[in-house]
Design a protein around this motif. Structure first.
Motif, PDB file in Angstrom:
ATOM      1  N   LEU A 269       0.810  -1.210   0.000  1.00 58.52           N
ATOM      2  CA  LEU A 269       0.000   0.000   0.000  1.00 58.52           C
ATOM      3  C   LEU A 269       0.845   1.263   0.000  1.00 58.52           C
ATOM      4  O   LEU A 269       0.382   2.335  -0.378  1.00 58.52           O
ATOM      5  N   GLY A 270       2.103   1.128   0.402  1.00 56.98           N
ATOM      6  CA  GLY A 270       2.965   2.285   0.567  1.00 56.98           C
ATOM      7  C   GLY A 270       2.988   2.719   2.018  1.00 56.98           C
ATOM      8  O   GLY A 270       2.001   2.589   2.739  1.00 56.98           O
ATOM      9  N   THR A 271       4.119   3.225   2.474  1.00 60.83           N
ATOM     10  CA  THR A 271       4.195   3.728   3.843  1.00 60.83           C
ATOM     11  C   THR A 271       3.255   4.917   4.013  1.00 60.83           C
ATOM     12  O   THR A 271       2.862   5.575   3.040  1.00 60.83           O
ATOM     13  N   ARG A 272       2.895   5.185   5.244  1.00 59.31           N
ATOM     14  CA  ARG A 272       2.043   6.354   5.526  1.00 59.31           C
ATOM     15  C   ARG A 272       2.704   7.620   4.992  1.00 59.31           C
ATOM     16  O   ARG A 272       2.044   8.483   4.398  1.00 59.31           O
ATOM     17  N   GLU A 273       4.008   7.729   5.226  1.00 53.31           N
ATOM     18  CA  GLU A 273       4.724   8.936   4.800  1.00 53.31           C
ATOM     19  C   GLU A 273       4.697   9.089   3.289  1.00 53.31           C
ATOM     20  O   GLU A 273       4.528  10.208   2.768  1.00 53.31           O
TER      21      GLU A 273
ATOM     22  N   ALA B 296       2.764  11.658  -1.622  1.00 58.32           N
ATOM     23  CA  ALA B 296       2.215  11.516  -2.971  1.00 58.32           C
ATOM     24  C   ALA B 296       0.958  12.358  -3.133  1.00 58.32           C
ATOM     25  O   ALA B 296       0.772  13.036  -4.159  1.00 58.32           O
ATOM     26  N   ALA B 297       0.089  12.323  -2.133  1.00 61.21           N
ATOM     27  CA  ALA B 297      -1.131  13.139  -2.208  1.00 61.21           C
ATOM     28  C   ALA B 297      -0.792  14.623  -2.245  1.00 61.21           C
ATOM     29  O   ALA B 297      -1.415  15.405  -2.987  1.00 61.21           O
TER      30      ALA B 297
ATOM     31  N   PRO C 134      13.562   0.974   0.982  1.00 63.14           N
ATOM     32  CA  PRO C 134      14.440   2.121   0.738  1.00 63.14           C
ATOM     33  C   PRO C 134      13.978   2.985  -0.438  1.00 63.14           C
ATOM     34  O   PRO C 134      14.136   4.214  -0.410  1.00 63.14           O
ATOM     35  N   VAL C 135      13.416   2.365  -1.465  1.00 62.89           N
ATOM     36  CA  VAL C 135      12.908   3.140  -2.600  1.00 62.89           C
ATOM     37  C   VAL C 135      11.692   3.959  -2.174  1.00 62.89           C
ATOM     38  O   VAL C 135      11.524   5.110  -2.600  1.00 62.89           O
ATOM     39  N   GLN C 136      10.842   3.387  -1.341  1.00 66.01           N
ATOM     40  CA  GLN C 136       9.705   4.160  -0.838  1.00 66.01           C
ATOM     41  C   GLN C 136      10.175   5.386  -0.054  1.00 66.01           C
ATOM     42  O   GLN C 136       9.581   6.467  -0.154  1.00 66.01           O
TER      43      GLN C 136
END
Length: 323
Positions: A19-23, A28-29, A218-220
């Motif tokens: 889902l992606g990290t919260r950060e 992104a938003a 790490p990429v996230q």
């Protein structure tokens, strides 16, 4: 900046969140709102409206599969990035090339838009985007916009399919694909985003996590840093702008014509001859373009020249064109 964030997050032994990290989702938003005028609502809501992807190319290639499409036709632009067709073929789907909504919607299961376009840099107008969005909704066909070059408008300002002046107050039936490859010079990081209709995003996320299509931790972290920083994007954009001015002037000095190319990272060049004749001419100068026929029959009299080479290589091409 990206390397610093990547390195700092290097101790990442666990599985990263699909889902992606919260950060990352918050960054992104914020980027979508700040740079494109697009609101995806609460990025931390139960139904995701934005998720990270392993670059954009794998997402494009797998989109029909991720949406569970098993039969029907995918509509792609007349002149288009080949991966739209590849993804359809891999899923056993037919392909129709069209720059306008088909009169007959029978069998159409997916529409791809690409604005700014690769290879030709054409930007769809607000009216064109609205027409496609309305057509897709009327026929219950998802419309997906590949907007990887959205921050690279030169003669016009590209608009996102998800912008409220196009989509209205909700994103039902619509998706947009974005990438850090060009704006952040991060192609090697394989960092992309998918946003839009939460129902479609959720479906895609659910399938991706079961397939193990996870963006490394790490990429996230690097993506989070990049999406929160506009300065490096603006600096890279200026490099592309300067290259574009020099190369376009040299191309026109030879008598060749540049069509479209109002945005993006390419010049769509023609000498009103078969593209392979133009390839031969440029190859004789030590310049290697992409033949337009790679992008569909409608590109058979153009070549694509890229602005992604180094300044030194662009300057060498300029000298050879103007010698």
């Amino acid at each position: 900046m990206l390397r610093t964030a990547l390195s700092a997050a290097g101790d990442s032994p666990g599985y990263p969140p699909a889902l992606g990290t919260r950060e990352l989702r918050v960054a992104a938003a914020g980027w979508l709102r700040r740079r494109l005028g697009v609101s995806v609502g609460d990025p931390l809501a139960a139904d995701p409206s934005v998720i990270p992807t392993i670059g954009s190319k794998e997402l494009v290639a797998l989109m029909p599969t991720l949406l569970g499409l098993r039969e029907g036709t995918v509509v792609i632009p007349e002149v288009a990035y080949p991966t739209y067709e590849v993804g359809a073929v891999l899923s056993g789907l037919a392909v129709r090339r069209s720059d306008t909504p088909p009169d007959d919607a029978a069998g159409v299961v997916l529409v791809w838009l690409n604005s700014p376009g690769n290879p030709h840099g054409r930007v769809l107008s607000d009216d064109e985007l609205r027409t496609w969005a309305a057509w897709g909704r009327a026929h219950a066909v998802p419309v997906v916009a590949d907007e990887c070059y959205a921050t690279l408008g030169w003669d016009v300002q590209p608009r996102s399919l998800l912008h409220p002046e196009v989509a209205g107050e909700d994103h039902s039936g619509l998706l947009a694909v974005h990438s850090l490859s060009k704006q952040s010079t991060a192609a090697g990081y394989r960092a992309g985003l998918l946003s839009g209709d939460p129902a479609l995003v959720r479906q895609i996320w659910e399938v991706r996590r079961h397939l193990g299509l996870l963006v490394p931790g790490p990429v996230q972290a690097a993506m989070t840093a990049a999406l929160a920083d506009d300065a490096h994007v603006d600096a890279q954009r200026e490099r592309y702008r300067a290259r574009r001015e020099r190369l376009a002037a040299a191309v026109r000095a030879t008598g060749a014509r540049i069509d479209h190319s109002e945005a993006g990272l390419y010049l769509w060049v023609t000498r009103d001859e078969d593209c392979w004749a133009t390839v031969d001419w440029l190859a004789g100068l030590g310049i290697v373009p992409a033949p337009g026929s790679f992008y569909g029959p409608a590109g058979a009299r153009h070549v694509r020249m890229a602005l992604t080479a180094t300044d030194e290589r662009i300057d060498a091409a300029v000298r050879r064109l103007t010698a």
